[in-house]
Scaffold this active site. Structure first.
Site, PDB file in Angstrom:
ATOM      1  N   CYS A  96      34.674  32.770  41.055  1.00  0.00           N
ATOM      2  CA  CYS A  96      34.896  33.256  42.422  1.00  0.00           C
ATOM      3  C   CYS A  96      34.110  32.392  43.412  1.00  0.00           C
ATOM      4  O   CYS A  96      34.461  31.245  43.631  1.00  0.00           O
ATOM      5  CB  CYS A  96      34.548  34.742  42.527  1.00  0.00           C
ATOM      6  N   HIS A 219      37.115  37.716  37.895  1.00  0.00           N
ATOM      7  CA  HIS A 219      35.765  38.019  37.408  1.00  0.00           C
ATOM      8  C   HIS A 219      35.805  38.571  35.983  1.00  0.00           C
ATOM      9  O   HIS A 219      35.850  39.789  35.787  1.00  0.00           O
ATOM     10  CB  HIS A 219      35.116  39.070  38.309  1.00  0.00           C
ATOM     11  N   GLU A 221      33.379  38.854  33.923  1.00  0.00           N
ATOM     12  CA  GLU A 221      32.165  39.629  33.646  1.00  0.00           C
ATOM     13  C   GLU A 221      32.271  41.076  34.119  1.00  0.00           C
ATOM     14  O   GLU A 221      31.473  41.924  33.708  1.00  0.00           O
ATOM     15  CB  GLU A 221      30.947  38.950  34.284  1.00  0.00           C
TER      16      GLU A 221
END
Length: 257
Positions: A96, A219, A221
């Site tokens: 990002c 994302h 994570e």
């Protein structure tokens, strides 16, 4: 054998470093926070790590434009070291805002040919979508190639990949630099909101020509566990984030272990 050491590059405004840290640790890596001031002061060195990750957030408040200040600081304090790191073949991943940073640094392509710019919708897009792997990148191939669509969250205002011309796009494909594309549950699509920003050819992730510098807007994570997913994906054995970070650590253990 020691676990691969992964440096997580930080400055004021990054805000996804904790999720990245624990994703790396849960997948068997040895994560370490590396603030840009630590590099400048000589307390930590880029060369100490097997991989680097630039996490998401709003580095320096995204003033001027997203990622440009963080990129300038990294180039000022460790430009040569980062180039040497990349030339060694070790992975550098920007997620990002981190993708925006490495694009500003010119680590994926020439800035006058390839850029990340404002979403077509003109607003911040925050939702779940899907990605499909479209390259033969060895880091992620075993987990993602030919295995359908994978759910991921996105959250950005300047995530639209734009190219200066058809020849640039053609070269990205010729060099196998298009890592992931936005998808729905059936496969790649250019339709909004699955392509949340209007990126050319639904591209969600790019690499450099050698495949070791990786930028992605989604994302992983934030979806390490299946319970963080939505709909049928919440019942899958492994979520996208776990597959992503497991793949990275497995690759590092095999190649740089």
């Amino acid at each position: 054998m020691k676990p691969p050491k992964v440096g997580i590059l930080l400055m004021e405004g990054t805000n996804n470093e904790t999720e990245v840290f624990f994703s790396v640790r849960r997948s068997g890596g040895d994560p370490d926070y590396v603030h840009v001031s630590d590099i400048a002061a000589g307390r930590k060195a880029i060369s100490d790590y097997d991989a680097l990750i630039v996490p998401g957030g709003f580095s320096a408040g995204d003033y001027i434009r997203a990622g440009v200040i963080f990129a300038a600081r990294l180039l000022a304090v460790a430009g040569k070291e980062i180039r040497d790191f990349v030339d060694s073949g070790r992975p550098l991943i920007g997620i990002c805002n981190g993708f925006q940073v490495i694009m500003e640094m010119g680590l994926i392509g020439k800035r006058d040919e390839l850029t990340l710019t404002n979403n077509e919708s003109g607003r911040f897009e925050c939702r779940y979508t899907y990605i499909t792997m479209t390259s033969d990148n060895p880091i992620f191939r075993d987990a993602f190639k030919g295995k359908g669509s994978f759910q991921v969250p996105v959250a950005h205002a300047e995530g639209r990949i734009a190219v200066s011309g058809v020849s640039v796009l053609k070269r990205l494909y010729e060099n196998d630099q298009v890592l992931f594309k936005y998808s729905d549950t059936h496969g790649v699509t250019d339709e909004y909101p699955w392509n949340p920003n209007g990126s050319v050819d639904s591209i969600a992730s790019l690499t450099n020509e050698h495949g070791n510098v990786i930028g992605l807007m989604p994302h992983p994570e934030r979806i390490y566990y299946s319970y963080q997913a939505m709909y049928d994906d919440a019942r899958k054995d492994q979520a996208t984030g776990k597959l992503f970070y497991d793949s990275l650590i497995s690759y590092l253990s095999g190649v740089h272990g």
